[in-house]
Motif scaffolding. Structure first.
Motif, PDB file in Angstrom:
ATOM      1  N   ASN A   6      -0.551 -16.500 -39.464  1.00  0.00           N
ATOM      2  CA  ASN A   6      -0.323 -15.792 -40.724  1.00  0.00           C
ATOM      3  C   ASN A   6      -1.135 -14.497 -40.795  1.00  0.00           C
ATOM      4  O   ASN A   6      -0.636 -13.475 -41.262  1.00  0.00           O
ATOM      5  CB  ASN A   6      -0.661 -16.719 -41.895  1.00  0.00           C
ATOM      6  CG  ASN A   6      -0.080 -16.210 -43.190  1.00  0.00           C
ATOM      7  OD1 ASN A   6       0.996 -15.599 -43.204  1.00  0.00           O
ATOM      8  ND2 ASN A   6      -0.790 -16.427 -44.278  1.00  0.00           N
ATOM      9  N   GLU A   7      -2.352 -14.549 -40.300  1.00  0.00           N
ATOM     10  CA  GLU A   7      -3.183 -13.333 -40.254  1.00  0.00           C
ATOM     11  C   GLU A   7      -2.519 -12.283 -39.371  1.00  0.00           C
ATOM     12  O   GLU A   7      -2.509 -11.092 -39.684  1.00  0.00           O
ATOM     13  CB  GLU A   7      -4.588 -13.654 -39.707  1.00  0.00           C
ATOM     14  CG  GLU A   7      -5.497 -14.400 -40.678  1.00  0.00           C
ATOM     15  CD  GLU A   7      -5.637 -13.684 -42.004  1.00  0.00           C
ATOM     16  OE1 GLU A   7      -5.939 -12.467 -41.991  1.00  0.00           O
ATOM     17  OE2 GLU A   7      -5.417 -14.324 -43.063  1.00  0.00           O
ATOM     18  N   THR A   8      -1.977 -12.738 -38.228  1.00  0.00           N
ATOM     19  CA  THR A   8      -1.301 -11.833 -37.302  1.00  0.00           C
ATOM     20  C   THR A   8      -0.098 -11.181 -37.988  1.00  0.00           C
ATOM     21  O   THR A   8       0.143  -9.983 -37.844  1.00  0.00           O
ATOM     22  CB  THR A   8      -0.831 -12.607 -36.049  1.00  0.00           C
ATOM     23  OG1 THR A   8      -1.885 -13.457 -35.615  1.00  0.00           O
ATOM     24  CG2 THR A   8      -0.426 -11.672 -34.941  1.00  0.00           C
ATOM     25  N   ARG A   9       0.640 -12.010 -38.732  1.00  0.00           N
ATOM     26  CA  ARG A   9       1.808 -11.485 -39.448  1.00  0.00           C
ATOM     27  C   ARG A   9       1.393 -10.388 -40.435  1.00  0.00           C
ATOM     28  O   ARG A   9       1.995  -9.322 -40.497  1.00  0.00           O
ATOM     29  CB  ARG A   9       2.518 -12.620 -40.195  1.00  0.00           C
ATOM     30  CG  ARG A   9       3.799 -12.191 -40.905  1.00  0.00           C
ATOM     31  CD  ARG A   9       4.279 -13.269 -41.858  1.00  0.00           C
ATOM     32  NE  ARG A   9       3.289 -13.566 -42.870  1.00  0.00           N
ATOM     33  CZ  ARG A   9       3.152 -12.889 -44.007  1.00  0.00           C
ATOM     34  NH1 ARG A   9       3.955 -11.884 -44.286  1.00  0.00           N
ATOM     35  NH2 ARG A   9       2.201 -13.209 -44.870  1.00  0.00           N
ATOM     36  N   LYS A  10       0.332 -10.646 -41.159  1.00  0.00           N
ATOM     37  CA  LYS A  10      -0.141  -9.661 -42.143  1.00  0.00           C
ATOM     38  C   LYS A  10      -0.494  -8.339 -41.468  1.00  0.00           C
ATOM     39  O   LYS A  10      -0.152  -7.269 -41.966  1.00  0.00           O
ATOM     40  CB  LYS A  10      -1.376 -10.207 -42.877  1.00  0.00           C
ATOM     41  CG  LYS A  10      -1.043 -11.183 -43.987  1.00  0.00           C
ATOM     42  CD  LYS A  10      -2.307 -11.435 -44.794  1.00  0.00           C
ATOM     43  CE  LYS A  10      -2.283 -12.767 -45.500  1.00  0.00           C
ATOM     44  NZ  LYS A  10      -3.632 -13.210 -45.848  1.00  0.00           N
ATOM     45  N   ALA A  11      -1.180  -8.456 -40.324  1.00  0.00           N
ATOM     46  CA  ALA A  11      -1.575  -7.246 -39.587  1.00  0.00           C
ATOM     47  C   ALA A  11      -0.331  -6.493 -39.108  1.00  0.00           C
ATOM     48  O   ALA A  11      -0.275  -5.259 -39.169  1.00  0.00           O
ATOM     49  CB  ALA A  11      -2.465  -7.627 -38.410  1.00  0.00           C
ATOM     50  N   ASP A  12       0.676  -7.245 -38.647  1.00  0.00           N
ATOM     51  CA  ASP A  12       1.928  -6.629 -38.182  1.00  0.00           C
ATOM     52  C   ASP A  12       2.636  -5.901 -39.313  1.00  0.00           C
ATOM     53  O   ASP A  12       3.132  -4.788 -39.137  1.00  0.00           O
ATOM     54  CB  ASP A  12       2.861  -7.704 -37.603  1.00  0.00           C
ATOM     55  CG  ASP A  12       2.557  -7.978 -36.132  1.00  0.00           C
ATOM     56  OD1 ASP A  12       1.646  -7.331 -35.591  1.00  0.00           O
ATOM     57  OD2 ASP A  12       3.240  -8.844 -35.535  1.00  0.00           O
ATOM     58  N   VAL A  13       2.692  -6.557 -40.472  1.00  0.00           N
ATOM     59  CA  VAL A  13       3.345  -5.960 -41.640  1.00  0.00           C
ATOM     60  C   VAL A  13       2.663  -4.632 -41.979  1.00  0.00           C
ATOM     61  O   VAL A  13       3.331  -3.610 -42.191  1.00  0.00           O
ATOM     62  CB  VAL A  13       3.299  -6.922 -42.855  1.00  0.00           C
ATOM     63  CG1 VAL A  13       3.733  -6.208 -44.134  1.00  0.00           C
ATOM     64  CG2 VAL A  13       4.187  -8.138 -42.616  1.00  0.00           C
ATOM     65  N   ALA A  14       1.347  -4.646 -41.965  1.00  0.00           N
ATOM     66  CA  ALA A  14       0.589  -3.435 -42.293  1.00  0.00           C
ATOM     67  C   ALA A  14       0.854  -2.333 -41.271  1.00  0.00           C
ATOM     68  O   ALA A  14       1.002  -1.151 -41.624  1.00  0.00           O
ATOM     69  CB  ALA A  14      -0.906  -3.758 -42.349  1.00  0.00           C
ATOM     70  N   LYS A  15       0.949  -2.754 -39.978  1.00  0.00           N
ATOM     71  CA  LYS A  15       1.151  -1.769 -38.912  1.00  0.00           C
ATOM     72  C   LYS A  15       2.546  -1.135 -39.013  1.00  0.00           C
ATOM     73  O   LYS A  15       2.699   0.069 -38.872  1.00  0.00           O
ATOM     74  CB  LYS A  15       0.959  -2.431 -37.550  1.00  0.00           C
ATOM     75  CG  LYS A  15       0.805  -1.421 -36.438  1.00  0.00           C
ATOM     76  CD  LYS A  15       0.303  -2.033 -35.150  1.00  0.00           C
ATOM     77  CE  LYS A  15       0.148  -0.981 -34.065  1.00  0.00           C
ATOM     78  NZ  LYS A  15       1.427  -0.355 -33.679  1.00  0.00           N
ATOM     79  N   LEU A  16       3.557  -1.978 -39.279  1.00  0.00           N
ATOM     80  CA  LEU A  16       4.929  -1.468 -39.414  1.00  0.00           C
ATOM     81  C   LEU A  16       4.992  -0.430 -40.531  1.00  0.00           C
ATOM     82  O   LEU A  16       5.629   0.604 -40.410  1.00  0.00           O
ATOM     83  CB  LEU A  16       5.893  -2.615 -39.735  1.00  0.00           C
ATOM     84  CG  LEU A  16       6.266  -3.568 -38.589  1.00  0.00           C
ATOM     85  CD1 LEU A  16       7.076  -4.730 -39.114  1.00  0.00           C
ATOM     86  CD2 LEU A  16       7.038  -2.838 -37.502  1.00  0.00           C
ATOM     87  N   LYS A  17       4.293  -0.737 -41.615  1.00  0.00           N
ATOM     88  CA  LYS A  17       4.306   0.141 -42.776  1.00  0.00           C
ATOM     89  C   LYS A  17       3.629   1.475 -42.424  1.00  0.00           C
ATOM     90  O   LYS A  17       4.138   2.560 -42.731  1.00  0.00           O
ATOM     91  CB  LYS A  17       3.579  -0.540 -43.933  1.00  0.00           C
ATOM     92  CG  LYS A  17       3.967   0.031 -45.283  1.00  0.00           C
ATOM     93  CD  LYS A  17       3.306  -0.731 -46.406  1.00  0.00           C
ATOM     94  CE  LYS A  17       3.533   0.016 -47.725  1.00  0.00           C
ATOM     95  NZ  LYS A  17       2.715  -0.541 -48.798  1.00  0.00           N
ATOM     96  N   LYS A  18       2.518   1.356 -41.728  1.00  0.00           N
ATOM     97  CA  LYS A  18       1.740   2.536 -41.358  1.00  0.00           C
ATOM     98  C   LYS A  18       2.546   3.444 -40.422  1.00  0.00           C
ATOM     99  O   LYS A  18       2.514   4.668 -40.544  1.00  0.00           O
ATOM    100  CB  LYS A  18       0.451   2.080 -40.661  1.00  0.00           C
ATOM    101  CG  LYS A  18      -0.657   3.126 -40.704  1.00  0.00           C
ATOM    102  CD  LYS A  18      -1.927   2.611 -40.039  1.00  0.00           C
ATOM    103  CE  LYS A  18      -2.565   3.705 -39.207  1.00  0.00           C
ATOM    104  NZ  LYS A  18      -3.072   3.206 -37.931  1.00  0.00           N
TER     105      LYS A  18
END
Ligand SMILES: [Zn+2]
Length: 452
Positions: free
Chosen positions: A288-300
């Protein structure tokens, strides 16, 4: 029955008498028969039983109780027959389970006795204790309904108050805790639950023996003191090598250091096992932490938000996915995302639990950890560090044949369900009572009749 409302002889004012003498005699006989059928108070007998049509509450039944002739009063502390010292001035009212939803009360004038051991003390009566205005039967009656309904609903259904329901359940639970046996416990499970928002936790301790699984203890917090408090109670009246905690063979717990320390100190003859359910919980958190980081990266990076609404896909077991979720997952696999990599590693880890030998499981674990480290996904690396630190405890799992793997998880689900049902419980005490009543398999006082 209109004729039953007649003027009582000798009644001067215009008020109606309650019942005619004939009706009253028949009612009294009938009620007395029923009361004798549902109770068995050897040294006491029922006197006048009246159906009251006014007073508080406006309709109720009052049964006067008298001590039988030649029967001796007993001390309320030790139960031994003692000479009567005096009799209290006013009769006390005890609430009994309702008859056809008509409240029933006992009226009894308590005596005081002279006990050689306890001096002048109020007598003991089989239907209650001197301090409480509820009979034990009434407490058990409310407490049993409280297993099926919320406390507010019980109060509404049986014309009583929330406070009375609370006290009834508390009394029954306390009775059960006092009369339960703690001997022969060989397997324990330790778990924590969040009881309120913020950092409010409770430590729960279960017995996980084959054929006997129950909640053994609930302590506030999840620190060392929390678990210590439990073990001190658990070991009560046992000493040295006979301490109950020393006879425990398996303890199933999370990697939480505070717990591991206390278990090591108290259960010196036990094998400490890291519970599969908890290990999986940490791994799911890492995904779940990995998913959150991915979501943030995609947005960035200004990319399409392909991970939108994907949270539960990664939290669920693959077999529990809905058709839509499964389709979405197979789409996501096509993207080169870290969360997908982490998710696949998580699924791969399931194989660990299927090994028969600790040796081969250990080999698998080490390989898996190397692969996870190579992924360079931070949350996964953190998880690996935790596993490596507890390698031995993890492999203990394979030595604990017979310890049910789903037991702690099962309890965890039941606890969540019970606390959700018991909404409105604001105090830790109330929570404790509800959980013990639902999961403690506590013994109950015995009665001649089942009132619920
Ligand atoms: Zn006594």
């Amino acid at each position: 029955m209109e004729t039953s409302y007649q003027r009582h002889p000798g009644q001067k004012d215009g008020k109606m008498a309650v019942v005619t003498p004939l009706f009253s005699v028949l009612t009294e006989m009938l009620l007395k028969t029923i009361l004798n059928f549902v109770t068995n108070y050897k040294s006491f007998r029922f006197g006048r039983v009246s159906f009251m049509k006014k007073g508080k509450p406006d309709q109720h039944i009052v049964a006067v109780i008298h001590p039988r002739k030649n029967s001796k009063a007993v001390c309320s502390e030790c139960g031994k027959p003692c000479p009567t010292y005096d009799t209290t001035r006013e009769a006390r009212r005890f609430e009994f389970p309702p008859l056809w939803n008509i409240p029933v009360f006992f009226l009894y004038t308590m005596r005081r006795v002279t006990c050689p051991e306890h001096n002048v003390i109020v007598e003991g009566v089989p239907w209650g204790d001197g301090k409480c205005t509820q009979t034990i039967e009434h407490r058990q009656f409310l407490a049993n309904w409280a297993k099926r309904l919320s406390w507010t609903e019980v109060a509404e259904c049986f014309n009583t108050t929330y406070g009375k329901v609370f006290r009834a359940v508390k009394w029954i639970v306390d009775w059960g805790l006092e009369h339960r046996s703690l001997d022969g416990v060989e397997s324990l499970g330790v778990d924590e639950i969040q009881i309120r928002k913020g950092h409010h936790y409770a430590t729960l301790i279960y017995q996980l023996d084959k054929g006997f699984k129950r909640l053994l203890g609930i302590e506030e917090g999840r620190k060392e003191e929390s678990l210590k408090r439990f073990f001190d109670k658990f070991n009560k009246e046992t000493k040295g090598e006979d301490q109950r905690s020393k006879k425990v063979k398996f303890v199933c717990s999370d990697m939480w250091k505070a717990y591991l320390n206390v278990i090591g100190k108290y259960c010196t003859n036990a094998l400490n096992i890291l519970d599969r359910f908890h290990v999986k919980g940490h791994l799911t958190d890492a995904v779940n932490e990995t998913r959150k980081a991915d979501v943030a990266k995609l947005k960035k990076d200004g990319r399409e938000p392909i991970l939108k609404k994907s949270k539960y896909i990664f939290l669920k077991n693959p077999e529990n996915l809905t058709d839509d979720q499964a389709t979405k997952l197979s789409e996501l696999v096509g993207y080169n995302l870290r969360v997908i990599q982490a998710y696949l590693m998580k699924e791969d880890f399931e194989r660990f639990w299927e090994y028969k030998s600790a040796y081969w499981a250990g080999r698998f674990l080490d390989d898996w950890c190397v692969r996870a480290m190579r992924s360079k996904i931070e949350p996964m690396k953190k998880f690996v560090k935790m596993l490596r630190k507890h390698r031995e405890l993890l492999l203990n799992w394979f030595k604990s044949k017979g310890l049910s793997s789903g037991a702690v998880e099962g309890f965890n689900n039941k606890v969540k369900l019970t606390t959700r049902k018991a909404y409105g419980l604001r105090t830790f005490d109330a929570l404790k009572i509800v959980l013990f009543q639902a999961l403690g398999k506590l013994p109950e006082p015995k009665f001649t009749h089942r009132f619920w």
